[in-house]
Design an enzyme around this catalytic site. Structure first.
Site, mmCIF file in Angstrom:
data_model
loop_
_atom_site.group_PDB
_atom_site.id
_atom_site.type_symbol
_atom_site.label_atom_id
_atom_site.label_comp_id
_atom_site.label_asym_id
_atom_site.label_seq_id
_atom_site.Cartn_x
_atom_site.Cartn_y
_atom_site.Cartn_z
ATOM 1 N N HIS A 1 0.844 -1.191 0.000
ATOM 2 C CA HIS A 1 0.000 0.000 0.000
ATOM 3 C C HIS A 1 0.886 1.250 0.000
ATOM 4 O O HIS A 1 2.093 1.169 0.233
ATOM 5 C CB HIS A 1 -0.920 -0.014 1.231
ATOM 6 C CG HIS A 1 -2.291 0.539 0.950
ATOM 7 N ND1 HIS A 1 -2.493 1.578 0.063
ATOM 8 C CD2 HIS A 1 -3.519 0.220 1.433
ATOM 9 C CE1 HIS A 1 -3.790 1.859 0.006
ATOM 10 N NE2 HIS A 1 -4.441 1.047 0.820
ATOM 11 N N SER B 1 2.772 4.459 1.229
ATOM 12 C CA SER B 1 3.504 4.548 2.504
ATOM 13 C C SER B 1 2.782 5.366 3.570
ATOM 14 O O SER B 1 3.055 5.199 4.761
ATOM 15 C CB SER B 1 4.867 5.189 2.258
ATOM 16 O OG SER B 1 5.614 4.360 1.412
ATOM 17 N N GLY C 1 -1.922 4.003 -9.560
ATOM 18 C CA GLY C 1 -1.095 5.104 -9.073
ATOM 19 C C GLY C 1 -0.690 6.011 -10.199
ATOM 20 O O GLY C 1 -1.382 6.120 -11.216
ATOM 21 N N SER C 2 0.454 6.647 -10.032
ATOM 22 C CA SER C 2 0.878 7.668 -10.996
ATOM 23 C C SER C 2 1.472 7.041 -12.255
ATOM 24 O O SER C 2 1.869 5.876 -12.264
ATOM 25 C CB SER C 2 1.905 8.575 -10.333
ATOM 26 O OG SER C 2 3.035 7.807 -9.985
ATOM 27 N N GLU D 1 -3.491 1.028 -13.669
ATOM 28 C CA GLU D 1 -4.571 2.033 -13.561
ATOM 29 C C GLU D 1 -3.892 3.325 -13.151
ATOM 30 O O GLU D 1 -3.550 3.513 -11.984
ATOM 31 C CB GLU D 1 -5.590 1.612 -12.491
ATOM 32 C CG GLU D 1 -6.295 0.293 -12.744
ATOM 33 C CD GLU D 1 -7.377 0.395 -13.797
ATOM 34 O OE1 GLU D 1 -7.557 1.486 -14.377
ATOM 35 O OE2 GLU D 1 -8.035 -0.623 -14.056
ATOM 36 N N LEU D 2 -3.667 4.228 -14.104
ATOM 37 C CA LEU D 2 -2.811 5.381 -13.826
ATOM 38 C C LEU D 2 -3.598 6.698 -13.808
ATOM 39 O O LEU D 2 -4.783 6.691 -13.518
ATOM 40 C CB LEU D 2 -1.669 5.393 -14.849
ATOM 41 C CG LEU D 2 -0.948 4.034 -14.976
ATOM 42 C CD1 LEU D 2 0.112 4.069 -16.067
ATOM 43 C CD2 LEU D 2 -0.354 3.581 -13.650
ATOM 44 N N CYS E 1 -8.595 9.873 -9.596
ATOM 45 C CA CYS E 1 -8.122 9.702 -10.974
ATOM 46 C C CYS E 1 -9.242 10.010 -11.958
ATOM 47 O O CYS E 1 -9.010 10.575 -13.011
ATOM 48 C CB CYS E 1 -7.608 8.278 -11.164
ATOM 49 S SG CYS E 1 -8.769 7.022 -10.658
ATOM 50 N N GLU F 1 -2.022 16.544 -15.138
ATOM 51 C CA GLU F 1 -3.151 16.213 -14.269
ATOM 52 C C GLU F 1 -3.080 17.119 -13.048
ATOM 53 O O GLU F 1 -2.033 17.171 -12.390
ATOM 54 C CB GLU F 1 -3.040 14.738 -13.829
ATOM 55 C CG GLU F 1 -4.115 14.313 -12.853
ATOM 56 C CD GLU F 1 -3.917 12.880 -12.337
ATOM 57 O OE1 GLU F 1 -2.762 12.424 -12.235
ATOM 58 O OE2 GLU F 1 -4.929 12.241 -12.025
HETATM 59 P P1 NDP Z 1 2.116 7.014 -6.663
HETATM 60 O O1 NDP Z 1 2.391 6.391 -7.982
HETATM 61 O O2 NDP Z 1 3.136 7.885 -6.068
HETATM 62 O O3 NDP Z 1 1.770 5.901 -5.582
HETATM 63 C C1 NDP Z 1 0.939 4.804 -5.852
HETATM 64 C C2 NDP Z 1 1.575 3.536 -5.308
HETATM 65 O O4 NDP Z 1 2.741 3.229 -6.079
HETATM 66 C C3 NDP Z 1 2.069 3.685 -3.877
HETATM 67 O O5 NDP Z 1 1.882 2.457 -3.207
HETATM 68 C C4 NDP Z 1 3.537 3.993 -4.047
HETATM 69 O O6 NDP Z 1 4.304 3.676 -2.928
HETATM 70 C C5 NDP Z 1 3.861 3.090 -5.213
HETATM 71 N N1 NDP Z 1 5.069 3.450 -5.954
HETATM 72 C C6 NDP Z 1 5.566 4.680 -6.193
HETATM 73 N N2 NDP Z 1 6.691 4.577 -6.946
HETATM 74 C C7 NDP Z 1 6.895 3.261 -7.179
HETATM 75 C C8 NDP Z 1 7.881 2.511 -7.882
HETATM 76 N N3 NDP Z 1 8.898 3.104 -8.499
HETATM 77 N N4 NDP Z 1 7.771 1.180 -7.918
HETATM 78 C C9 NDP Z 1 6.749 0.556 -7.300
HETATM 79 N N5 NDP Z 1 5.802 1.202 -6.610
HETATM 80 C C10 NDP Z 1 5.851 2.544 -6.553
HETATM 81 O O7 NDP Z 1 0.733 7.719 -6.853
HETATM 82 P P2 NDP Z 1 0.141 8.930 -6.039
HETATM 83 O O8 NDP Z 1 0.214 8.726 -4.598
HETATM 84 O O9 NDP Z 1 0.717 10.131 -6.644
HETATM 85 O O10 NDP Z 1 -1.400 8.749 -6.449
HETATM 86 C C11 NDP Z 1 -2.024 9.555 -7.306
HETATM 87 C C12 NDP Z 1 -1.961 9.083 -8.745
HETATM 88 O O11 NDP Z 1 -2.637 7.844 -8.889
HETATM 89 C C13 NDP Z 1 -2.668 10.048 -9.653
HETATM 90 O O12 NDP Z 1 -1.973 10.192 -10.858
HETATM 91 C C14 NDP Z 1 -3.999 9.358 -9.890
HETATM 92 O O13 NDP Z 1 -4.663 9.786 -11.047
HETATM 93 C C15 NDP Z 1 -3.597 7.925 -9.936
HETATM 94 N N6 NDP Z 1 -4.734 7.060 -9.643
HETATM 95 C C16 NDP Z 1 -5.235 6.272 -10.652
HETATM 96 C C17 NDP Z 1 -6.378 5.517 -10.460
HETATM 97 C C18 NDP Z 1 -6.934 4.642 -11.538
HETATM 98 O O14 NDP Z 1 -7.770 3.785 -11.218
HETATM 99 N N7 NDP Z 1 -6.546 4.782 -12.794
HETATM 100 C C19 NDP Z 1 -7.095 5.577 -9.183
HETATM 101 C C20 NDP Z 1 -6.466 6.381 -8.189
HETATM 102 C C21 NDP Z 1 -5.326 7.110 -8.426
HETATM 103 P P3 NDP Z 1 4.844 4.823 -1.917
HETATM 104 O O15 NDP Z 1 3.650 5.438 -1.316
HETATM 105 O O16 NDP Z 1 5.651 4.053 -0.967
HETATM 106 O O17 NDP Z 1 5.628 5.778 -2.768
#
Ligand code: NDP
Length: 453
Positions: free
Chosen positions: A156, A158, A207-208, A229-230, A263, A358
């Protein structure tokens, strides 16, 4: 490494958790491998019993779990409670439907005998999840996968270790055997490193875009299926025949849900010139009527962003967009800590963050268009293609929008909202693969061809 729960409303750290060490990670992976057999032996019936119990726990404890979400990431508590209840729904949905979704599909192949496509579990799946819907994002992965027979390993975000542990606990109390669902408290780099481990059979990341590229690369190297899902910068198109009153009300909700950090939030409002001023006035009025306040207060509509860094980043995007020539209709901006005043920008120049990127917070971007062609061009002139919302009563326009907007979904005369019954996902830099509905449960299955003579 330790993980902290920090309340974004006041910056206070209210809990600390020890991270998972190498031995704990290894043992979780071993247990997950064993759990493949355990889940298979339970069959659909045994898995569904446990999944229904998980749904009951989510429903019965929604109030307490909602407070945990609000305290860790700032979501208004009423929205957090709705999120917990939605998790109960997705558990029941897959408990009811998984067996039917995964039943053999007979294939007629003449001399090859009795042929079918059979959906078998793939094995342990690593889920890397974001903080913004800290329960829902995890449950929409876990419910279909556990029902398909795939154990889950969760990494999840952090900043929500309390939610991560609470989710593990829900599945444990629901009766799922050890190894079926484990939360690992690890950083992103460690998670990416696990993708290549032979015991992991697939990876899903919400995530991102940046994290998506890293995890997608690791999955490609390891030749493993991955769902990404970004990000998104969803268009919300308003045509002259739209019901402006409803569109403005729903538009504000679609923009500010989860403090603007969704997102699938409507981010770009693409409005026909004939109704532009009328829609904008209604939108601004509705936005100003929202209550900004403590996320633990039942009446709050908008709380703080997830943290001061997020507020600073959004503020820089807004300032750069204005510097490039945009006009503030309602001036958005950073306040103290993670707090951010919602706002509206218009006349967004093409080379500004408001056009290209975004904006993950309560800032609405307004664009004026003269016809449907321009609306579709603008909607598609973005690297993201997650959801889209289209407002019109004209059947011809609706068909054009559904066929031509480059997005994973087009919701007409309503906002985009995830729903267990409807597939969810994006195209272009918003990622690939689908979650939810039957499409979601098929992602991590071995679609095995059976031919018996
Ligand atoms: P992040 O990408 O920073 O974080 C998401 C998850 O990825 C966290 O668990 C994070 O861990 C992990 N992570 C980050 N970098 C890496 C890596 N290099 N390798 C593996 N895991 C990694 O996203 P945000 O917190 O910025 O969340 C917002 C983003 O997510 C927005 O762009 C949003 O649009 C998108 N999003 C997309 C959705 C969809 O369904 N398409 C739904 C919800 C959000 P840690 O916290 O430890 O860094």
């Amino acid at each position: 490494m330790a993980f902290e729960s920090r309340n974004p409303a006041n910056g206070e750290v209210f809990a600390t958790y020890e991270g998972s060490d190498k031995d704990q990670i290894d043992s979780a992976l071993e247990q997950a491998v064993t759990a493949v057999g355990t889940l298979t032996r339970l069959g659909f019936k045994g898995r569904a019993e446990r999944m229904r119990r998980a749904g009951d726990i989510m429903e019965n404890e929604a109030g307490e779990l909602a407070k945990l979400m609000s305290r860790e990431m700032g979501k208004p508590v009423a929205q957090a409670r709705a999120e917990a209840e939605k998790c109960a729904w997705v558990c029941r949905y897959y408990a009811d439907n998984a067996e039917d979704f995964l039943k053999d599909e007979p294939i007629e192949a003449g001399d090859k005998g009795r042929c079918a496509l059979r959906y078998l579990p793939l094995g342990p799946v690593l889920a890397i999840m974001p903080w913004n819907f800290p329960f829902w994002q995890v449950f929409r992965f876990a419910a279909p996968n556990l029902m398909a027979g795939n154990p889950g390993l969760l990494k999840h975000a952090s900043n929500v270790p309390g939610c991560a542990k609470a989710i593990e606990d829900v599945f444990k109390r629901a009766g799922f055997e050890p190894g079926s669902f484990t939360s690992l408290l690890i950083d992103g780099k460690t998670a990416s490193g696990l993708v290549g481990d032979a015991r992991i059979r697939g990876v899903t990341l919400t995530g991102s875009e940046g994290a998506g590229r890293k995890v997608g690369e690791a999955a490609g190297q390891a030749i493993k299926p991955c769902v990404l899902e970004l990000g998104g910068s969803d268009a919300f198109v308003v045509m002259p025949s739209a019901d402006l009153e409803t569109a403005a009300k729903v538009g504000v909700k679609a923009r500010i849900q989860n403090n603007g950090q969704s997102c699938i939030a409507a981010k770009r409002f693409i409005v026909h010139e004939d109704v532009y001023e009328a829609f904008k006035d209604r939108f601004v009025q509705e936005l100003k009527a929202q209550t900004v306040g403590d996320p633990l207060d039942e009446d709050t509509d908008i709380g703080p962003l997830v943290g001061p860094d997020a507020a600073e980043e959004l503020d820089a995007q807004v300032r750069d967009t204005i510097k490039a020539g945009a006009r503030a209709v309602v001036e958005p901006g950073r306040r103290e800590g993670a707090w951010f005043t919602p706002g509206v920008l218009e006349d967004i120049p093409e080379d500004s963050p408001g056009y290209k990127d975004e904006l993950f917070g309560p800032v609405a971007l307004f664009f004026k268009i003269g016809d449907l062609e321009q609306a579709i061009h603008l909607a598609n002139d973005h690297r993201y293609g997650l959801g889209s919302s289209f407002w019109s009563k004209d059947e011809g326009e609706i068909e054009e929008a559904c066929n031509r907007i480059e997005a994973g979904s087009t919701y007409v005369n309503q906002m985009v909202a995830s729903d267990p019954r409807l597939p969810f996902g994006g195209v272009k830099a918003s990622g690939h693969g689908r979650e939810l509905a039957r499409a979601g449960i098929l992602e991590f299955t071995n679609r095995k061809t059976i031919a018996v003579k």
